[in-house]
Enzyme design. Structure first.
Site, PDB file in Angstrom:
ATOM      1  N   HIS A 239       0.839  -1.190   0.000  1.00  0.00           N
ATOM      2  CA  HIS A 239       0.000   0.000   0.000  1.00  0.00           C
ATOM      3  C   HIS A 239       0.882   1.250   0.000  1.00  0.00           C
ATOM      4  CE1 HIS A 239       1.031  -0.783   4.194  1.00  0.00           C
ATOM      5  NE2 HIS A 239       1.014   0.536   4.325  1.00  0.00           N
TER       6      HIS A 239
ATOM      7  N   HIS B  88       5.795   6.501  -1.727  1.00  0.00           N
ATOM      8  CA  HIS B  88       6.546   5.283  -1.991  1.00  0.00           C
ATOM      9  C   HIS B  88       5.736   4.089  -1.509  1.00  0.00           C
ATOM     10  CE1 HIS B  88       7.410   5.925   2.250  1.00  0.00           C
ATOM     11  NE2 HIS B  88       7.686   4.643   2.320  1.00  0.00           N
TER      12      HIS B  88
END
EC number: 3.1.4.58
Length: 183
Positions: free
Chosen positions: A40, A123
């Site tokens: 995620h 990220h």
């Protein structure tokens, strides 16, 4: 309850990344790889949240999600945070994603939840080192990875239970989702 707020790539984007990292994940004993089904993009880590603050932040996150439209994103390449964390980059509507993350953090602060006050760096964490490790070869191996575009159209509130998953990893339980850009 230990919580974070995130957006998640769709299954086909996860499969692309899983394939790109397959060779690295086998035989890499210095790295503890995150489970692909839990990959995620964290927008805000909320930490331990009591029931009252959780109820408040749920309402505020719903309003934040309604104010922000979907983001077109892709995953590509890799990077590292020192010698401890290996991650893949996020490309596309990252400014829109940063604004969403700022709204999520503001919702948390208004709910009296302390969140880190540092710049948001989009990220997806792939692995964490067991102690210091030379992550440069893994970053180089993933330098040519370029995943397809996908649309982040939901915001998720996730309960993370440390040590409750396979191999003593965290177990993530989706508590609530909101469609982005819809009241």
């Amino acid at each position: 309850m230990r919580l974070f707020v995130a957006v998640t790539p769709p299954p086909d984007a996860i499969d692309e990344l899983r394939s790109a990292t397959a060779a690295l994940r086998t035989g890499s004993e210095q790295l503890r790889w995150s489970a692909p089904e839990q990959w995620h993009l964290t927008l805000a880590f909320l930490g331990e949240v009591d029931d009252r603050a959780r109820q408040d932040v749920v309402e505020r996150l719903g309003r934040a999600a309604a104010r922000h439209g979907p983001c077109t994103l892709s995953l590509a390449g890799a990077g590292r945070f020192g010698q401890r964390v290996l991650w893949t980059r996020v490309h596309g509507d990252v400014d829109r994603l940063r604004r969403l993350a700022a709204s999520v953090r503001a919702a948390a602060r208004r709910s009296r939840i302390a969140v880190e006050d540092r710049p948001y760096r989009p990220h997806l964490t792939l692995a964490r080192a067991r102690g210091d490790a030379d992550l440069r070869p893994a970053v180089a191996a993933l330098s040519g990875f370029a995943g397809r575009e996908w649309t982040a159209d939901e915001l998720h509130l996730v309960h993370s239970r440390l040590g409750a998953g396979p191999d003593g990893r965290a177990h993530h339980e989706l508590l609530r989702s909101w469609s982005l850009g819809r009241s």
